[in-house]
Enzyme design. Structure first.
Site, PDB file in Angstrom:
ATOM      1  N   HIS A 186       1.317  -1.433  -0.134  1.00 47.08           N
ATOM      2  CA  HIS A 186      -0.038  -0.099   0.143  1.00 47.08           C
ATOM      3  C   HIS A 186       0.585   1.643  -0.176  1.00 47.08           C
ATOM      4  CE1 HIS A 186      -3.385   2.635   0.414  1.00 47.08           C
ATOM      5  NE2 HIS A 186      -3.029   3.189   0.906  1.00 47.08           N
ATOM      6  N   CYS A 187       0.951   2.055  -0.881  1.00 49.10           N
ATOM      7  CA  CYS A 187       1.660   3.358  -0.974  1.00 49.10           C
ATOM      8  C   CYS A 187       0.676   4.422  -0.754  1.00 49.10           C
ATOM      9  CB  CYS A 187       2.418   3.115  -2.427  1.00 49.10           C
ATOM     10  SG  CYS A 187       2.969   4.724  -2.992  1.00 49.10           S
TER      11      CYS A 187
END
Ligand SMILES: [Zn+2]
Ligand SMILES: [Zn+2]
Length: 440
Positions: A186-187
């Site tokens: 998850h960025c």
């Protein structure tokens, strides 16, 4: 000189802290000073501060901070995206008008082409993608992309939130609140999960941002150096900036000290000639271009190794457990593999009929699932021959869980000490891995 020095030290510090904060958690840095600094900043210092706050104010200060930190790190919000786009926009707005009259037409054209790219690729990475998120509608198709390797992923593992079986290489994201196909990570920079469907846009974002920043640093140098070279000889006070006398440049420290001193002199003159708008932005670009390109290099390494960021952490766990001598490798019985099942015409017919019956009903959830639903045939060219398990007491497994018993026998397990003994079925070779990543 003092103001310039402050700007330089501030910029270098921000670059270093950003590097440690965002890259220190990578498994590659786990046992390095960068990993240690990351844990120091993000775990040890906050927990020490929390203890102090609990003793002094009954936790009043840190409760608010924890809520904010939790929101920033564990909630879906566009603040970091706004910060990133704001920074790029502000730097471009300050920098380009300052140097526009000093650069040649082809550089103007190149700046015009390079500048929009991070915006476009960030948009493509951040927008929801029909391939990235696993839903009940695309679940059956998602199950057919990758086989379970029985090392990192086992068939029959349900997601309790999404209420379906997790496809191999997927992971549930608590921030996006969905299972993600071929989950990488998850960025927070794109406010989305990166996986099948948008990972290639993330790579394009890193490449385009790195090139844009490096090009910005070059433009600052290229456009301002004639001014500096024309003026520095008669530049008032240049003599004040000349290197310190008596520095022993043969020693490592003396050499480093002299180089640093020259760097400070040049940066100071550039700041004086180009101002914060030209040279300040140029200096920030000079110090930050390795961040996106370094992260891109790490992802190229992951692609070479045939793994995702999520899987690199799982492999690192196996490597540590192997070093402790508690990991056993078993060999899968051939008749349980797709390759051998499909070679037997009678069995193929059985599987085909059971598959067609399953497709008429919604995808079943455990415990009603049949082995065929848990592990449908995939289009992936490789299949795992191995099973990896860890035992708590470090002794060879005596009784196997039924899920493993159905595909391997106890006597086939032997202790393994390093990852070289295990095949990674998700690794097709560097070029095929690149094609796989870019075409999905
Ligand atoms: Zn899920
Ligand atoms: Zn996510």
């Amino acid at each position: 000189m003092t103001v310039a020095r402050t700007i330089i030290i501030f910029t270098i510090t921000v670059s270093l802290v950003t590097f440690v904060a965002f890259f220190g958690r990578l498994p590659a840095f786990r046992n390095t000073p960068i990993g240690f600094l990351n844990r120091l900043f993000l775990i040890h210092i906050p927990s020490a501060f929390r203890k102090l706050d609990l003793a002094l104010t009954n936790g009043r200060i840190t409760n608010g901070g924890a809520r904010l930190g939790n929101y920033l790190m564990h909630d879906k919000h566009p603040l970091v995206v706004i910060f990133f786009l704001g920074l790029v926009t502000a730097c471009a707005t300050l920098f380009l008008p300052t140097v526009w009259h000093l650069i040649r037409p082809h550089h103007k054209l190149l700046a015009f082409v390079l500048l929009p790219q991070p915006y476009i690729f960030l948009y493509l990475s951040a927008k929801s993608n029909s391939q990235t998120y696993i839903t009940t509608l695309n679940h059956a198709e998602q199950m057919r992309h990758y086989p379970y390797d029985r090392v990192l992923y086992y068939p029959g593992t349900p997601c309790r939130t999404c209420k379906f079986l997790k496809p191999a290489r997927s992971k549930h994201c608590s921030i996006c609140k969905t299972c993600v196909s071929r989950m990488d990570h998850h960025c927070i920079w794109v406010n989305n999960c990166l996986g099948r469907g948008n990972y290639k846009w993330f790579l394009a974002l890193l490449l385009s941002t790195g090139i844009l920043i490096a090009y910005g640093a070059y433009l600052a140098y290229y456009s301002l150096s004639p001014l500096v070279h024309r003026h520095y000889l008669k530049y008032e006070g240049w003599y004040r900036y000349s290197p310190k006398q008596g520095v022993n440049t043969k020693s490592w420290f003396g050499y480093f000290d002299k180089k640093t001193h020259y760097f400070l002199i040049y940066t100071t003159i550039y700041l004086d000639m180009g101002g914060v708008r030209g040279s300040g932005v140029g200096l920030l670009a000079l110090l930050t271009w390795p961040l996106p390109l370094g992260l891109l290099a790490y992802h190229v390494y992951l692609i070479w190794a045939g793994m995702t960021t999520n899987e690199s952490a799982k492999w690192a766990d196996w490597r540590d457990d192997m070093a402790d001598g508690v990991v056993f490798l078993g060999h899968r019985q051939e008749d349980t593999m797709q390759e051998y099942r499909s070679a037997a015409p009678a069995r193929e017919h059985t599987h085909a009929s059971s598959h067609s019956s399953s497709s008429t009903s919604p995808f079943p959830t455990p415990p009603e699932t049949s082995p065929e639903d848990e592990e449908p045939p995939t289009t992936w060219p490789l299949e795992s021959r191995h099973i990896l398990i860890r035992t708590r007491n470090g002794q060879p497994p005596k009784t196997l869980p039924s899920r493993i018993q159905s595909v391997a026998r106890e006597h086939s397990f032997e202790r393994v000490w390093n990852l070289a003994a295990v095949e990674n079925v998700y690794d097709l070779g560097f070029w095929d891995n690149i094609v796989e990543v870019l075409s999905n």
